[in-house]
Write a protein that holds these residues in place. Structure first.
Motif, PDB file in Angstrom:
ATOM      1  N   SER A  30       0.771  -1.180  -0.198  1.00 17.71           N
ATOM      2  CA  SER A  30      -0.198   0.344   0.071  1.00 17.71           C
ATOM      3  C   SER A  30       0.751   0.940  -0.038  1.00 17.71           C
ATOM      4  O   SER A  30       1.697   1.481   1.162  1.00 17.71           O
ATOM      5  CB  SER A  30      -1.305  -0.094   0.994  1.00 17.71           C
ATOM      6  OG  SER A  30      -2.232  -0.782   1.557  1.00 17.71           O
ATOM      7  N   VAL A  31       0.965   2.569  -0.976  1.00 16.43           N
ATOM      8  CA  VAL A  31       1.786   3.667  -0.983  1.00 16.43           C
ATOM      9  C   VAL A  31       0.654   4.726  -0.081  1.00 16.43           C
ATOM     10  O   VAL A  31      -0.224   4.618   0.497  1.00 16.43           O
ATOM     11  CB  VAL A  31       1.288   4.046  -2.849  1.00 16.43           C
ATOM     12  CG1 VAL A  31       2.097   5.693  -2.767  1.00 16.43           C
ATOM     13  CG2 VAL A  31       1.584   2.824  -3.529  1.00 16.43           C
ATOM     14  N   LEU A  32       2.298   4.471   0.578  1.00 13.38           N
ATOM     15  CA  LEU A  32       1.806   5.800   2.035  1.00 13.38           C
ATOM     16  C   LEU A  32       1.780   6.936   0.704  1.00 13.38           C
ATOM     17  O   LEU A  32       2.283   7.169   0.537  1.00 13.38           O
ATOM     18  CB  LEU A  32       2.596   5.647   3.096  1.00 13.38           C
ATOM     19  CG  LEU A  32       3.094   4.248   3.308  1.00 13.38           C
ATOM     20  CD1 LEU A  32       4.129   4.018   4.151  1.00 13.38           C
ATOM     21  CD2 LEU A  32       2.236   4.149   4.767  1.00 13.38           C
ATOM     22  N   THR A  33       0.562   7.628   1.616  1.00 11.65           N
ATOM     23  CA  THR A  33      -0.345   8.630   0.573  1.00 11.65           C
ATOM     24  C   THR A  33       1.144   9.855   2.271  1.00 11.65           C
ATOM     25  O   THR A  33       1.049   9.618   2.988  1.00 11.65           O
ATOM     26  CB  THR A  33      -1.092   9.726   1.279  1.00 11.65           C
ATOM     27  OG1 THR A  33      -2.335   9.294   2.353  1.00 11.65           O
ATOM     28  CG2 THR A  33      -1.911   8.763   0.042  1.00 11.65           C
ATOM     29  N   GLN A  34       1.449  10.794   0.863  1.00 13.64           N
ATOM     30  CA  GLN A  34       1.909  12.109   1.381  1.00 13.64           C
ATOM     31  C   GLN A  34       0.935  13.455   1.984  1.00 13.64           C
ATOM     32  O   GLN A  34       0.209  13.422   1.084  1.00 13.64           O
ATOM     33  CB  GLN A  34       3.017  13.149   0.541  1.00 13.64           C
ATOM     34  CG  GLN A  34       4.124  11.995  -0.015  1.00 13.64           C
ATOM     35  CD  GLN A  34       4.657  12.685  -1.630  1.00 13.64           C
ATOM     36  OE1 GLN A  34       4.424  13.710  -2.011  1.00 13.64           O
ATOM     37  NE2 GLN A  34       5.819  11.885  -1.544  1.00 13.64           N
ATOM     38  N   SER A  35       1.631  13.955   3.034  1.00 11.00           N
ATOM     39  CA  SER A  35       0.333  14.457   4.020  1.00 11.00           C
ATOM     40  C   SER A  35       0.736  15.778   3.216  1.00 11.00           C
ATOM     41  O   SER A  35      -0.411  16.762   3.289  1.00 11.00           O
ATOM     42  CB  SER A  35       0.911  14.876   5.327  1.00 11.00           C
ATOM     43  OG  SER A  35       2.059  15.239   5.488  1.00 11.00           O
ATOM     44  N   GLY A  36       1.523  16.717   2.416  1.00  9.40           N
ATOM     45  CA  GLY A  36       1.924  18.202   1.950  1.00  9.40           C
ATOM     46  C   GLY A  36       2.720  18.819   3.038  1.00  9.40           C
ATOM     47  O   GLY A  36       2.756  17.893   4.047  1.00  9.40           O
ATOM     48  N   CYS A  37       2.722  19.608   2.204  1.00 10.60           N
ATOM     49  CA  CYS A  37       3.917  20.779   3.466  1.00 10.60           C
ATOM     50  C   CYS A  37       2.571  21.602   3.963  1.00 10.60           C
ATOM     51  O   CYS A  37       1.286  21.513   3.668  1.00 10.60           O
ATOM     52  CB  CYS A  37       4.792  21.875   2.230  1.00 10.60           C
ATOM     53  SG  CYS A  37       2.659  22.210   1.162  1.00 10.60           S
ATOM     54  N   ARG A  58      -9.184   4.594   0.946  1.00 11.58           N
ATOM     55  CA  ARG A  58      -8.993   3.814   0.143  1.00 11.58           C
ATOM     56  C   ARG A  58      -7.220   3.560  -0.099  1.00 11.58           C
ATOM     57  O   ARG A  58      -7.207   4.474  -1.064  1.00 11.58           O
ATOM     58  CB  ARG A  58      -9.708   3.076  -1.045  1.00 11.58           C
ATOM     59  CG  ARG A  58      -9.704   3.550  -1.949  1.00 11.58           C
ATOM     60  CD  ARG A  58     -10.577   3.975  -2.877  1.00 11.58           C
ATOM     61  NE  ARG A  58     -10.758   4.508  -4.116  1.00 11.58           N
ATOM     62  CZ  ARG A  58      -9.995   5.074  -5.455  1.00 11.58           C
ATOM     63  NH1 ARG A  58      -9.194   3.929  -5.720  1.00 11.58           N
ATOM     64  NH2 ARG A  58      -9.887   5.846  -5.656  1.00 11.58           N
ATOM     65  N   PRO A  59      -6.586   3.267   0.919  1.00  8.40           N
ATOM     66  CA  PRO A  59      -4.988   3.191   0.000  1.00  8.40           C
ATOM     67  C   PRO A  59      -4.527   2.816  -1.250  1.00  8.40           C
ATOM     68  O   PRO A  59      -5.101   2.197  -2.033  1.00  8.40           O
ATOM     69  CB  PRO A  59      -4.336   3.029   1.341  1.00  8.40           C
ATOM     70  CG  PRO A  59      -5.176   1.553   1.450  1.00  8.40           C
ATOM     71  CD  PRO A  59      -6.408   2.305   1.685  1.00  8.40           C
TER      72      PRO A  59
END
Length: 154
Positions: A30-37, A58-59
């Motif tokens: 499962s790709v871990l999403t980036q939370s952003g800056c 949904r990852p």
């Protein structure tokens, strides 16, 4: 995913993923999403934070082929060559666009301008491009899949 500048063979689009299951041919991750800056958190800027909040439900899961010893729950780094990503994007958007424009242009040339069958020919060309893309994708099943870059990222 992060991208490098340039299109040489050593440039990769990379992502961090978690191993969900071990399979005979590799692993499902499962790709871990980036939370952003900070700009994304305040809903200004590129929008990575907004996309990350929408994708939490949904990852993204991928199957990677590897012979490395992995464990369920392990964090790994996966990647796709930048050149392959560009080729795939050009194929996905370009082929249906080109076939639809060719079919619509041919219909416009053979029929009277503004004929009601010109949009039908355009849509038929679009459908032919999508079907051609599906057939082309079957010939290259593993070419556009990410690979394991590092089984234990920092």
């Amino acid at each position: 995913m992060t991208a490098s500048i340039g299109m040489t063979a050593g440039h990769w689009l990379e992502a961090t993923a978690r191993v969900d299951a071990l399979l005979r041919e590799g692993a499902r991750v499962s790709v871990l999403t980036q939370s952003g800056c900070a700009g994304c958190a305040s809903r200004k800027g590129c929008g990575t934070g907004l996309l990350a909040t929408r994708r939490k439900a949904r990852p993204r899961q991928l199957t990677i082929e590897t012979s490395s010893d992995l464990t369920v729950g392990q964090t790994v780094r996966i990647g796709l060559p930048a050149r392959r990503f560009l080729q795939g994007a050009l194929a996905i958007y370009g082929l249906p666009l080109v076939t639809s424009l060719l079919a619509g242009g041919a219909a416009e040339a053979w029929l009277a301008p503004g004929h009601p069958l010109v949009p039908v020919a355009f849509l038929a060309g679009l459908a032919c491009g999508v079907i051609g893309l599906a057939l082309w994708g079957r010939c290259q099943p593993g070419s556009y899949r990410p690979v394991l870059l590092d089984p234990s990222p920092p």
